[in-house]
Scaffold this motif. Sequence first.
Motif, mmCIF file in Angstrom:
data_model
loop_
_atom_site.group_PDB
_atom_site.id
_atom_site.type_symbol
_atom_site.label_atom_id
_atom_site.label_comp_id
_atom_site.label_asym_id
_atom_site.label_seq_id
_atom_site.Cartn_x
_atom_site.Cartn_y
_atom_site.Cartn_z
ATOM 1 N N VAL A 1 39.976 22.989 -53.207
ATOM 2 C CA VAL A 1 39.780 23.026 -51.752
ATOM 3 C C VAL A 1 41.080 23.417 -51.055
ATOM 4 C CG1 VAL A 1 39.302 21.597 -49.724
ATOM 5 C CG2 VAL A 1 37.802 21.468 -51.712
ATOM 6 N N GLN A 2 42.197 22.854 -51.489
ATOM 7 C CA GLN A 2 43.490 23.215 -50.896
ATOM 8 C C GLN A 2 43.784 24.703 -51.087
ATOM 9 O OE1 GLN A 2 44.025 20.607 -48.692
ATOM 10 N NE2 GLN A 2 46.041 21.467 -48.959
ATOM 11 N N THR A 3 43.495 25.205 -52.271
ATOM 12 C CA THR A 3 43.708 26.629 -52.548
ATOM 13 C C THR A 3 42.834 27.482 -51.635
ATOM 14 O OG1 THR A 3 44.255 26.144 -54.848
ATOM 15 C CG2 THR A 3 43.603 28.409 -54.340
ATOM 16 N N TYR A 4 41.591 27.095 -51.484
ATOM 17 C CA TYR A 4 40.672 27.842 -50.617
ATOM 18 C C TYR A 4 41.093 27.773 -49.153
ATOM 19 C CZ TYR A 4 37.269 28.480 -54.407
ATOM 20 O OH TYR A 4 36.628 28.852 -55.559
ATOM 21 N N MET A 5 41.639 26.653 -48.735
ATOM 22 C CA MET A 5 42.093 26.543 -47.348
ATOM 23 C C MET A 5 43.295 27.459 -47.101
ATOM 24 S SD MET A 5 40.036 24.576 -45.721
ATOM 25 C CE MET A 5 40.933 24.426 -44.201
ATOM 26 N N ARG A 6 44.158 27.586 -48.099
ATOM 27 C CA ARG A 6 45.337 28.443 -47.948
ATOM 28 C C ARG A 6 44.991 29.924 -48.010
ATOM 29 N NH1 ARG A 6 47.753 24.973 -51.936
ATOM 30 N NH2 ARG A 6 48.708 23.235 -50.859
ATOM 31 N N ASP A 7 44.001 30.258 -48.837
ATOM 32 C CA ASP A 7 43.605 31.660 -48.981
ATOM 33 C C ASP A 7 42.086 31.738 -48.996
ATOM 34 O OD1 ASP A 7 43.293 34.337 -49.479
ATOM 35 O OD2 ASP A 7 44.422 34.347 -51.361
ATOM 36 N N THR A 8 41.516 31.961 -47.842
ATOM 37 C CA THR A 8 40.055 31.953 -47.713
ATOM 38 C C THR A 8 39.405 33.146 -48.411
ATOM 39 O OG1 THR A 8 40.176 33.078 -45.574
ATOM 40 C CG2 THR A 8 40.129 30.665 -45.555
ATOM 41 N N ASN A 9 40.190 34.156 -48.762
ATOM 42 C CA ASN A 9 39.640 35.296 -49.508
ATOM 43 C C ASN A 9 39.159 34.895 -50.896
ATOM 44 O OD1 ASN A 9 40.071 37.399 -47.596
ATOM 45 N ND2 ASN A 9 42.256 37.281 -48.067
ATOM 46 N N LEU A 10 39.634 33.775 -51.396
ATOM 47 C CA LEU A 10 39.249 33.320 -52.730
ATOM 48 C C LEU A 10 37.895 32.612 -52.746
ATOM 49 C CD1 LEU A 10 42.693 31.887 -53.903
ATOM 50 C CD2 LEU A 10 41.686 34.115 -54.463
ATOM 51 N N ILE A 11 37.381 32.258 -51.590
ATOM 52 C CA ILE A 11 36.094 31.553 -51.523
ATOM 53 C C ILE A 11 34.988 32.543 -51.879
ATOM 54 C CG2 ILE A 11 34.486 30.300 -50.028
ATOM 55 C CD1 ILE A 11 36.928 29.412 -48.363
ATOM 56 N N PRO A 12 34.217 32.243 -52.929
ATOM 57 C CA PRO A 12 33.184 33.192 -53.378
ATOM 58 C C PRO A 12 32.068 33.451 -52.362
ATOM 59 C CG PRO A 12 33.636 31.562 -55.079
ATOM 60 C CD PRO A 12 34.356 31.120 -53.844
ATOM 61 N N ASP A 13 31.721 32.471 -51.569
ATOM 62 C CA ASP A 13 30.663 32.639 -50.573
ATOM 63 C C ASP A 13 31.256 33.309 -49.332
ATOM 64 O OD1 ASP A 13 29.276 31.396 -47.996
ATOM 65 O OD2 ASP A 13 27.789 31.416 -49.610
#
Length: 170
Positions: free
Chosen positions: A122-134
């Motif tokens: 979740v922390q990684t996704y918050m820092r880089d939203t491009n990594l969120i698959p959806d």
Amino acid sequence: MDKSLYNKVMNVIKSYHGLSKDCLTLCKTTFPSISPDALSSIISNEYQKRMKYNYIKTSDTINGYYNLYQDRLNHCDPPGIIVQLSRESGICPCLVAKLILQKFYGEDSSTPDSVGKLSSIVQTYMRDTNLIPDPRLAYETYLCTIYDDLYSPLVEIMKAQVLHKLQFPV
């Protein structure tokens, strides 16, 4: 700033139900004689206190935000769903986004080890939203990071930069 003026500012802040950014706009127009930096500081402190009391990470809360998000997605609401949910609840957008991401990616997080991994994800996704698959959730989370002026990773970067400048002046 004298105490009576400060108390007036605090009354406006405490009676305002919405996001800190919107509250700052209101305070700037209500108190034009006070510097925006001073107002921002007062609002930031008050909202952080508010988050300590209002931001509860129970499974019911997480499920509630997630279900509201899904309902609005199903009703084809325009982008900005999470920001709107946070405005309605008085919780900072990035904190609501974290709860939704936890639910979205944490369906199978029953062991302590998987909870730690989920938190890291979740922390990684918050820092880089491009990594969120959806893609829609990625965009919603991105909007939260842009709109949130208290708990966004962008704010953390700015704080670190200011601290660095103070520690190592040119």
